[in-house]
Write a protein that holds these residues in place. Sequence first.
Motif, PDB file in Angstrom:
ATOM      1  N   GLN A 164      63.464  37.025  29.851  1.00 60.71           N
ATOM      2  CA  GLN A 164      62.209  37.731  30.167  1.00 60.71           C
ATOM      3  C   GLN A 164      61.046  36.753  30.342  1.00 60.71           C
ATOM      4  O   GLN A 164      60.169  36.968  31.171  1.00 60.71           O
ATOM      5  CB  GLN A 164      61.920  38.786  29.108  1.00 60.71           C
ATOM      6  CG  GLN A 164      63.002  39.868  29.151  1.00 60.71           C
ATOM      7  CD  GLN A 164      62.494  41.231  28.721  1.00 60.71           C
ATOM      8  OE1 GLN A 164      61.380  41.360  28.226  1.00 60.71           O
ATOM      9  NE2 GLN A 164      63.314  42.254  28.899  1.00 60.71           N
ATOM     10  N   LEU A 165      61.074  35.673  29.575  1.00 65.11           N
ATOM     11  CA  LEU A 165      60.038  34.648  29.790  1.00 65.11           C
ATOM     12  C   LEU A 165      60.209  34.033  31.168  1.00 65.11           C
ATOM     13  O   LEU A 165      59.253  33.808  31.902  1.00 65.11           O
ATOM     14  CB  LEU A 165      60.131  33.558  28.706  1.00 65.11           C
ATOM     15  CG  LEU A 165      59.547  33.914  27.338  1.00 65.11           C
ATOM     16  CD1 LEU A 165      59.829  32.799  26.336  1.00 65.11           C
ATOM     17  CD2 LEU A 165      58.041  34.144  27.423  1.00 65.11           C
ATOM     18  N   SER A 166      61.472  33.793  31.532  1.00 58.69           N
ATOM     19  CA  SER A 166      61.757  33.192  32.840  1.00 58.69           C
ATOM     20  C   SER A 166      61.266  34.097  33.973  1.00 58.69           C
ATOM     21  O   SER A 166      60.683  33.627  34.958  1.00 58.69           O
ATOM     22  CB  SER A 166      63.260  32.931  32.955  1.00 58.69           C
ATOM     23  OG  SER A 166      63.567  32.559  34.265  1.00 58.69           O
ATOM     24  N   ALA A 167      61.467  35.421  33.805  1.00 60.37           N
ATOM     25  CA  ALA A 167      61.004  36.359  34.837  1.00 60.37           C
ATOM     26  C   ALA A 167      59.481  36.311  34.974  1.00 60.37           C
ATOM     27  O   ALA A 167      58.927  36.597  36.025  1.00 60.37           O
ATOM     28  CB  ALA A 167      61.476  37.773  34.487  1.00 60.37           C
ATOM     29  N   MET A 168      58.809  35.917  33.883  1.00 59.29           N
ATOM     30  CA  MET A 168      57.334  35.818  33.930  1.00 59.29           C
ATOM     31  C   MET A 168      56.884  34.440  34.406  1.00 59.29           C
ATOM     32  O   MET A 168      55.688  34.142  34.435  1.00 59.29           O
ATOM     33  CB  MET A 168      56.758  36.060  32.542  1.00 59.29           C
ATOM     34  CG  MET A 168      56.736  37.512  32.145  1.00 59.29           C
ATOM     35  SD  MET A 168      55.934  37.625  30.545  1.00 59.29           S
ATOM     36  CE  MET A 168      57.305  37.783  29.482  1.00 59.29           C
ATOM     37  N   GLY A 169      57.844  33.580  34.739  1.00 58.85           N
ATOM     38  CA  GLY A 169      57.488  32.252  35.233  1.00 58.85           C
ATOM     39  C   GLY A 169      57.362  31.216  34.117  1.00 58.85           C
ATOM     40  O   GLY A 169      56.805  30.142  34.323  1.00 58.85           O
ATOM     41  N   ILE A 170      57.878  31.552  32.911  1.00 63.76           N
ATOM     42  CA  ILE A 170      57.830  30.568  31.809  1.00 63.76           C
ATOM     43  C   ILE A 170      59.267  30.126  31.514  1.00 63.76           C
ATOM     44  O   ILE A 170      60.099  30.929  31.085  1.00 63.76           O
ATOM     45  CB  ILE A 170      57.178  31.184  30.551  1.00 63.76           C
ATOM     46  CG1 ILE A 170      55.733  31.588  30.877  1.00 63.76           C
ATOM     47  CG2 ILE A 170      57.231  30.213  29.379  1.00 63.76           C
ATOM     48  CD1 ILE A 170      55.062  32.435  29.842  1.00 63.76           C
ATOM     49  N   GLN A 171      59.546  28.852  31.828  1.00 69.25           N
ATOM     50  CA  GLN A 171      60.910  28.352  31.663  1.00 69.25           C
ATOM     51  C   GLN A 171      61.082  27.631  30.328  1.00 69.25           C
ATOM     52  O   GLN A 171      60.258  26.771  29.992  1.00 69.25           O
ATOM     53  CB  GLN A 171      61.258  27.358  32.784  1.00 69.25           C
ATOM     54  CG  GLN A 171      62.018  27.972  33.968  1.00 69.25           C
ATOM     55  CD  GLN A 171      61.103  28.805  34.839  1.00 69.25           C
ATOM     56  OE1 GLN A 171      59.948  28.428  35.036  1.00 69.25           O
ATOM     57  NE2 GLN A 171      61.593  29.930  35.331  1.00 69.25           N
ATOM     58  N   LEU A 172      62.139  28.001  29.584  1.00 73.22           N
ATOM     59  CA  LEU A 172      62.430  27.289  28.337  1.00 73.22           C
ATOM     60  C   LEU A 172      63.468  26.219  28.634  1.00 73.22           C
ATOM     61  O   LEU A 172      64.372  26.422  29.442  1.00 73.22           O
ATOM     62  CB  LEU A 172      63.002  28.251  27.287  1.00 73.22           C
ATOM     63  CG  LEU A 172      62.091  29.417  26.865  1.00 73.22           C
ATOM     64  CD1 LEU A 172      62.704  30.170  25.679  1.00 73.22           C
ATOM     65  CD2 LEU A 172      60.700  28.928  26.476  1.00 73.22           C
ATOM     66  N   LYS A 173      63.316  25.067  28.001  1.00 68.30           N
ATOM     67  CA  LYS A 173      64.259  23.973  28.215  1.00 68.30           C
ATOM     68  C   LYS A 173      64.707  23.461  26.851  1.00 68.30           C
ATOM     69  O   LYS A 173      63.878  23.027  26.031  1.00 68.30           O
ATOM     70  CB  LYS A 173      63.535  22.857  28.989  1.00 68.30           C
ATOM     71  CG  LYS A 173      64.473  22.054  29.852  1.00 68.30           C
ATOM     72  CD  LYS A 173      63.669  21.218  30.812  1.00 68.30           C
ATOM     73  CE  LYS A 173      64.301  19.857  31.007  1.00 68.30           C
ATOM     74  NZ  LYS A 173      63.410  18.947  31.698  1.00 68.30           N
ATOM     75  N   ASP A 174      66.040  23.573  26.604  1.00 67.05           N
ATOM     76  CA  ASP A 174      66.562  23.108  25.313  1.00 67.05           C
ATOM     77  C   ASP A 174      66.906  21.636  25.415  1.00 67.05           C
ATOM     78  O   ASP A 174      67.627  21.213  26.319  1.00 67.05           O
ATOM     79  CB  ASP A 174      67.811  23.923  24.936  1.00 67.05           C
ATOM     80  CG  ASP A 174      67.454  25.397  24.749  1.00 67.05           C
ATOM     81  OD1 ASP A 174      66.422  25.666  24.105  1.00 67.05           O
ATOM     82  OD2 ASP A 174      68.189  26.264  25.273  1.00 67.05           O
TER      83      ASP A 174
END
Length: 493
Positions: free
Chosen positions: A473-483
């Motif tokens: 859902q963050l990705s759909a908002m344009g916020i990418q998480l990177k582990d």
Amino acid sequence: MQLYQEQTLRISNSLTGKKEIFKPINEGHVGMYVCGPTVYSNVHLGNCRTFMSFDMIFRYLRHLGYKVRYVRNITDAGHLVDDADEGEDKIAKKARLEKIEPMEVVQRYTVDFHYILDQFNFLPPSIEPTATGHIIEQLGIIKEILEKGYAYEVNGSVYFDVKKFNEKYEYGKLSGRKLEDMIANTRELAAQSEKKNPQDFALWKKAEPQHIMRWPSPWGDGFPGWHLECTAMSTKYLGETFDIHGGGMDLKFPHHECEIAQAEASNGHSPVNYWMHANMLTMNGKKMAKSTGNNILPGEIFSGENDILSKPFTPSVVRFFMMQAHYTSILDLSNDALLASEKGYHRLMDAIDNLKDLPTAEVSNFDIPEWRQKCYDAMNDDFNTPILIAHLFEGVKHINLIKEGKEKITDADKVLLQQTINDFVFDVLGLEHKTESNQDSNKLQGVVELLIQLRNEARSNRDFATSDKIRDQLSAMGIQLKDGKEGTTFSVS
Ligand code: AMP
Ligand code: ZN
């Protein structure tokens, strides 16, 4: 009493090569014309530098109390791919390649131009006329020049007769060239050329059948030469002689030289009292230009999406970077230079924040009226923004010392300090202090970090449905998480 009555402004006049005391034609009023963009592609950062230099000049003149009529045109016809009056119209070419109407090209890039300038906090000019909106005025000037005998018609086109003009006037006086040298250094005209001499330039060009941008004229369907629009629009809105004409250095010859010739040929006198030329923005030591591809778009700087950048930079940081150089000096863009400007910008803004709560005392250690005048002296000396900024940092030093209790300031001096900083930082340099958006981005950071923490907890509880939901859902908002090894980071696109 207006400030301009107390301050003596000097301007470097490209026409005389001297720094001269500025005396407007009508007391208290300034007429200023600046050549605007040719709207056939996105405005690059180099173009923005020239327009920003004149935005700062406009701002300072207004700050001094002048009523300024600032005319900056939009070139939407007549600018050919080749400066020697040959080739396609830049806008028509783009329209052909994109299979759209020329006016769609004009609309798209005019909107882009305004959007970018808005982000940089430009003031709008008083009038923004277009070349296509002033065909009648351009035809009027051609008729006058023909009547005076300084132009000739060939096969539906009209050319300016530079040799004839030079018998009475001086062609080349702005750029410091002599017509004899120009003639000696040019090759013979190609056999098919309609011009009498290679130095002659088009006032009106016959439109070939495939040329879409065309208007009727006494010489048949055609379109105006590029130099003519500026003569027509500046004369219409500012008069036959006005105070300031500006543009980038690269316009001095032939564009501005031809503007002078057209005005003198049609009405007999010099059109401009102060010619001002802004210097170029370079990248990798070379001029930033649309044609060579050596350019960067403002949007790429604001998003950080360009290989030369390590991070995004805000419009105000870029504006501060530009203002740290004198408008007549070359300025080279680099990541390091932007990083240094960013540091300086934040130091200035932090001091402005601290200024509000500074304690006051019975005495001041710092002579504020003298320092304020030094700020004016810098700007009065041909708009010397780098010196102004050096004085502003002198102010920052004292603000910090007062905050640390090592210096003192009276109530009255504090008010004057605050007013001076506001005047120069915000009104004259046009910088913005976006604390709200800073606070918003701090809040965003906090919220995303909280979600990362919740996602980590869900993962350690093997609740993958929740952890994936947070990431997706963050990705759909344009916020990418990177582990990564160091933990989870995020980027906003
Ligand atoms: P144009 O849209 O090509 O007519 O250019 C618009 C303005 O940008 C003109 O005043 C040019 O002199 C100016 N300009 C073009 N390239 C640069 C550059 N690299 N640095 C500063 N100004 C520039
Ligand atoms: Zn122009």
